[in-house]
Design a protein around this motif. Structure first.
Motif, PDB file in Angstrom:
ATOM      1  N   ARG A 106       0.836  -1.191   0.000  1.00 50.79           N
ATOM      2  CA  ARG A 106       0.000   0.000   0.000  1.00 50.79           C
ATOM      3  C   ARG A 106       0.878   1.250   0.000  1.00 50.79           C
ATOM      4  NH1 ARG A 106      -4.853  -1.230   4.399  1.00 50.79           N
ATOM      5  NH2 ARG A 106      -5.724  -3.077   3.346  1.00 50.79           N
ATOM      6  N   LYS A 107       0.424   2.272  -0.701  1.00 49.78           N
ATOM      7  CA  LYS A 107       1.197   3.511  -0.818  1.00 49.78           C
ATOM      8  C   LYS A 107       2.622   3.208  -1.277  1.00 49.78           C
ATOM      9  CE  LYS A 107      -1.530   5.957   2.671  1.00 49.78           C
ATOM     10  NZ  LYS A 107      -1.494   6.735   3.943  1.00 49.78           N
ATOM     11  N   ALA A 108       2.695   2.509  -2.408  1.00 53.51           N
ATOM     12  CA  ALA A 108       3.977   2.025  -2.928  1.00 53.51           C
ATOM     13  C   ALA A 108       4.978   3.152  -3.155  1.00 53.51           C
ATOM     14  CB  ALA A 108       3.748   1.257  -4.229  1.00 53.51           C
ATOM     15  N   LYS A 109       4.528   4.258  -3.712  1.00 55.88           N
ATOM     16  CA  LYS A 109       5.445   5.368  -4.003  1.00 55.88           C
ATOM     17  C   LYS A 109       6.038   5.946  -2.724  1.00 55.88           C
ATOM     18  CE  LYS A 109       3.516   6.770  -8.460  1.00 55.88           C
ATOM     19  NZ  LYS A 109       2.909   7.873  -9.260  1.00 55.88           N
ATOM     20  N   GLU A 110       5.212   6.024  -1.670  1.00 56.35           N
ATOM     21  CA  GLU A 110       5.707   6.539  -0.390  1.00 56.35           C
ATOM     22  C   GLU A 110       6.743   5.589   0.209  1.00 56.35           C
ATOM     23  OE1 GLU A 110       2.644   6.519  -1.387  1.00 56.35           O
ATOM     24  OE2 GLU A 110       1.621   8.395  -0.841  1.00 56.35           O
ATOM     25  N   ARG A 111       6.499   4.281   0.115  1.00 54.14           N
ATOM     26  CA  ARG A 111       7.444   3.295   0.628  1.00 54.14           C
ATOM     27  C   ARG A 111       8.755   3.352  -0.148  1.00 54.14           C
ATOM     28  NH1 ARG A 111      10.118   0.995   4.485  1.00 54.14           N
ATOM     29  NH2 ARG A 111      10.727  -1.178   4.101  1.00 54.14           N
ATOM     30  N   VAL A 112       8.678   3.501  -1.445  1.00 49.51           N
ATOM     31  CA  VAL A 112       9.884   3.592  -2.268  1.00 49.51           C
ATOM     32  C   VAL A 112      10.672   4.854  -1.915  1.00 49.51           C
ATOM     33  CG1 VAL A 112      10.726   3.962  -4.620  1.00 49.51           C
ATOM     34  CG2 VAL A 112       9.025   2.170  -4.148  1.00 49.51           C
ATOM     35  N   SER A 113       9.998   5.966  -1.744  1.00 49.57           N
ATOM     36  CA  SER A 113      10.668   7.214  -1.367  1.00 49.57           C
ATOM     37  C   SER A 113      11.380   7.074  -0.031  1.00 49.57           C
ATOM     38  CB  SER A 113       9.662   8.366  -1.297  1.00 49.57           C
ATOM     39  OG  SER A 113       9.141   8.661  -2.578  1.00 49.57           O
ATOM     40  N   GLU A 114      10.745   6.356   0.895  1.00 46.52           N
ATOM     41  CA  GLU A 114      11.350   6.120   2.208  1.00 46.52           C
ATOM     42  C   GLU A 114      12.646   5.329   2.078  1.00 46.52           C
ATOM     43  OE1 GLU A 114      10.284   3.778   6.396  1.00 46.52           O
ATOM     44  OE2 GLU A 114       8.831   3.845   4.750  1.00 46.52           O
ATOM     45  N   LEU A 115      12.630   4.291   1.259  1.00 47.67           N
ATOM     46  CA  LEU A 115      13.818   3.466   1.071  1.00 47.67           C
ATOM     47  C   LEU A 115      14.925   4.221   0.341  1.00 47.67           C
ATOM     48  CD1 LEU A 115      12.030   0.131   0.164  1.00 47.67           C
ATOM     49  CD2 LEU A 115      13.460   0.512   2.172  1.00 47.67           C
TER      50      LEU A 115
END
Length: 211
Positions: A106-115
């Motif tokens: 969920r919220k893939a773009k946010e998770r990617v930005s975090e990583l």
């Protein structure tokens, strides 16, 4: 399986046809530790990661992760050399987004930005993986394994191509994961890498030692 063990290999045998890779692999890696599968090339080290991830089944014996059969959805498997390499045509960001969507994050773009931020990959996010330095390649592989926040992270030869200084950074990245509650199982051909880990399973002999 010991009550504290998170990854357990109980008398595991793996064979391909008549060729036996190992006969009696037996070890217990505790929760929050780094374990190493150490040995020369072509001794079945990467296969241990595939067994722990549920992508491969043992010929005999039992593998458990968190007291259950391995489940691809519950572990993070980094790229394996010559088997599941990072795709040359994708950028760092595209790799992470692909994995996030594959795992229905969920919220893939946010998770990617975090990583990208956590592993200092912001400056190379638009570069193809084959065009970035080795440390950033390692961190991209690590982030790929972590995108769905698994408790077990599996890394194939993290030292590959790194300088001594870069290896220290990579090692710190993995220690940070265990200190946050994850468990890491890696493969290595280098004794000096294995000696930094909490548990070592040596192939092809199957000898196990802890520090």
């Amino acid at each position: 399986m010991d009550a504290l063990s998170y990854v357990s290999f109980q008398h595991v045998e793996l064979s391909y046809g008549r060729h036996q890779i190992y006969r009696d692999l037996h070890f217990d890696l505790e929760d929050g530790q780094i374990g190493a599968v150490y040995g020369p090339s072509r001794t079945g080290k990467s296969s241990v990661l595939l067994l722990a991830s549920g992508n491969l089944l043992p010929s005999k014996g039992e593998v458990q992760v968190g007291g259950k059969k391995p489940d691809k959805k519950r572990v993070g498997l980094g790229p394996i050399q010559d088997l599941s390499p990072l795709f040359d045509t994708l950028t760092v960001e595209e790799h992470l987004l692909f994995q996030a969507r594959l795992h229905h994050v969920r919220k893939a773009k946010e998770r990617v930005s975090e990583l990208l931020n956590t592993y200092d990959l912001e400056e190379v996010r638009k570069y193809r993986v084959k065009d970035i330095p080795h440390l950033e390649q390692f961190r991209t592989g690590l982030a790929t394994a972590l995108v769905h926040q698994p408790k077990l992270v599996l890394i194939d030869e993290p030292e590959r191509g790194l300088t001594n200084e870069e290896w220290e950074i990579a090692y710190r990245d993995m220690r940070d994961l265990t200190e946050a509650g994850s468990t890491v199982l890696l493969t290595t051909v280098l004794l000096q890498v294995a000696e930094r880990c909490d548990l070592v399973a040596q192939l092809p002999e199957g000898e196990v030692w802890t520090r």
